[in-house]
Write a protein that holds these residues in place. Structure first.
Motif, PDB file in Angstrom:
ATOM      1  N   PHE A 126      67.450  60.067 -12.800  1.00  0.00           N
ATOM      2  CA  PHE A 126      68.103  58.780 -13.041  1.00  0.00           C
ATOM      3  C   PHE A 126      69.313  58.657 -12.131  1.00  0.00           C
ATOM      4  CE2 PHE A 126      70.916  55.971 -15.687  1.00  0.00           C
ATOM      5  CZ  PHE A 126      70.112  54.846 -15.626  1.00  0.00           C
ATOM      6  N   ASP A 128      72.513  56.398 -11.585  1.00  0.00           N
ATOM      7  CA  ASP A 128      73.335  55.427 -12.309  1.00  0.00           C
ATOM      8  C   ASP A 128      74.484  54.992 -11.416  1.00  0.00           C
ATOM      9  OD1 ASP A 128      74.717  53.902 -14.080  1.00  0.00           O
ATOM     10  OD2 ASP A 128      75.265  55.526 -15.441  1.00  0.00           O
ATOM     11  N   ASN A 149      60.280  55.106 -11.520  1.00  0.00           N
ATOM     12  CA  ASN A 149      60.047  53.686 -11.793  1.00  0.00           C
ATOM     13  C   ASN A 149      61.355  52.944 -11.597  1.00  0.00           C
ATOM     14  OD1 ASN A 149      61.561  53.825 -14.384  1.00  0.00           O
ATOM     15  ND2 ASN A 149      59.779  55.046 -15.033  1.00  0.00           N
ATOM     16  N   ASP A 150      61.306  51.599 -11.674  1.00  0.00           N
ATOM     17  CA  ASP A 150      62.504  50.807 -11.416  1.00  0.00           C
ATOM     18  C   ASP A 150      63.598  51.077 -12.433  1.00  0.00           C
ATOM     19  OD1 ASP A 150      63.987  48.690 -10.028  1.00  0.00           O
ATOM     20  OD2 ASP A 150      63.664  47.527 -11.856  1.00  0.00           O
ATOM     21  N   LEU A 151      63.230  51.460 -13.669  1.00  0.00           N
ATOM     22  CA  LEU A 151      64.222  51.746 -14.703  1.00  0.00           C
ATOM     23  C   LEU A 151      64.976  53.046 -14.440  1.00  0.00           C
ATOM     24  CD1 LEU A 151      62.212  50.717 -17.897  1.00  0.00           C
ATOM     25  CD2 LEU A 151      63.929  49.387 -16.631  1.00  0.00           C
ATOM     26  N   SER A 152      64.537  53.828 -13.481  1.00  0.00           N
ATOM     27  CA  SER A 152      65.215  55.080 -13.140  1.00  0.00           C
ATOM     28  C   SER A 152      66.392  54.868 -12.194  1.00  0.00           C
ATOM     29  CB  SER A 152      64.226  56.070 -12.519  1.00  0.00           C
ATOM     30  OG  SER A 152      63.230  56.412 -13.443  1.00  0.00           O
ATOM     31  N   ASP A 154      69.765  52.405 -12.120  1.00  0.00           N
ATOM     32  CA  ASP A 154      70.622  51.382 -12.723  1.00  0.00           C
ATOM     33  C   ASP A 154      71.481  50.798 -11.608  1.00  0.00           C
ATOM     34  OD1 ASP A 154      72.034  49.762 -14.370  1.00  0.00           O
ATOM     35  OD2 ASP A 154      72.937  51.335 -15.590  1.00  0.00           O
ATOM     36  N   ASP A 177      60.948  47.901  -6.455  1.00  0.00           N
ATOM     37  CA  ASP A 177      62.210  48.583  -6.733  1.00  0.00           C
ATOM     38  C   ASP A 177      63.354  47.610  -6.459  1.00  0.00           C
ATOM     39  OD1 ASP A 177      63.752  50.630  -7.582  1.00  0.00           O
ATOM     40  OD2 ASP A 177      63.516  51.886  -5.809  1.00  0.00           O
TER      41      ASP A 177
END
Length: 260
Positions: A126, A128, A149-152, A154, A177
């Motif tokens: 991740f 952030d 994935n795109d949620l990885s 922020d 992305d």
């Protein structure tokens, strides 16, 4: 210094491992500069974290890996309060299916983060850049590899600046992305999309083209700035929304904008 694997303060050629055997959580603090070669921040049980904080600097001459191989919970490297982090490469790995776990956190605009090689987000990793405030910035001189994935990632209001020599490639596993601000500021070469890319806030075109064959998508509030013959989108581009917009597109070495 016993937190740093081998009971001695690292020098530039020292490979450093910080893992579940550390005595305390680890800090680069006091406004000074720490150095090492390769750096591994990892755990198979208790959380392990490294904080670079309070106008301090950590310069890693080699590859940096953050990895949780077992257990639960977030752990990793945190850049805080006008501090600096440099590395040859950065790889983030978690323990799927639990995400996010292996994190790199840089959410403050006063920080400086420079990756001179590739940045790779593996499943469970991740990145952030946008937890608080206007978001942080990463200067990337190698390839962008989001293999999770795109949620990885922020990204809202944060900036990823592509500023390396020669072509830099954006790779995913086929998903779109999204970037907050994607800045192209390259002394030579282009940013080449191998997979689709989305822009939430701004595409900032200073120097170098974006080769957008798989598709570049701008969200309704997104803008395009600073485009010239030296920097534009070479290939397909989509803009969502109903406001007036000038597409910063061109071909070869020429900007040929189209307004709608």
């Amino acid at each position: 210094c016993r937190n740093w694997d081998d009971a001695r303060v690292p020098i530039a050629s020292t490979d450093v491992v910080i893992n579940q055997t550390r005595l305390n959580q680890c800090f680069v603090d006091g406004g000074g500069t720490a150095v090492c070669n390769d750096l591994s921040v990892s755990t198979n049980s208790v959380n392990t974290d490294l904080f670079v904080q309070n106008s301090s600097t950590l310069n890693c001459g080699g590859d940096v890996t953050v990895e949780r191989s077992a257990g639960l919970g977030t752990m990793g490297i945190h850049l805080v309060n006008a501090s600096t982090f440099t590395a040859t490469s950065l790889t983030l790995i978690g323990h799927p299916p639990y995400t996010p776990e292996g994190i790199f956190q840089n959410t403050e605009p006063a920080n400086t983060c420079i990756i001179s090689g590739d940045l790779t987000i593996q499943p469970g990793g991740f990145l952030d850049l946008a937890f608080v405030g206007p978001g942080g910035t990463i200067q990337l001189q190698g390839n962008w590899n989001n293999l999770a994935n795109d949620l990885s990632f922020d990204e809202f209001l944060s900036t990823v600046e592509f500023n390396g020599v020669g072509n830099q490639v954006i790779n995913t596993t086929g998903f779109v992305d999204f970037f907050g601000v994607l800045r192209v500021n390259k002394p030579s070469g282009d940013v080449v999309q191998n997979d689709p890319v989305g822009i939430r806030n701004t595409i900032d075109l200073l120097q170098g083209r974006v080769m957008s064959a798989p598709g570049l998508r701008l969200n309704p509030i997104a803008t395009a700035t600073n485009y010239t013959d030296a920097s534009f989108v070479h290939g397909p581009m989509t803009k969502l929304g109903t406001t007036n917009f000038t597409y910063p597109v061109g071909k070869g070495n020429s900007l040929r904008p189209a307004a709608l």
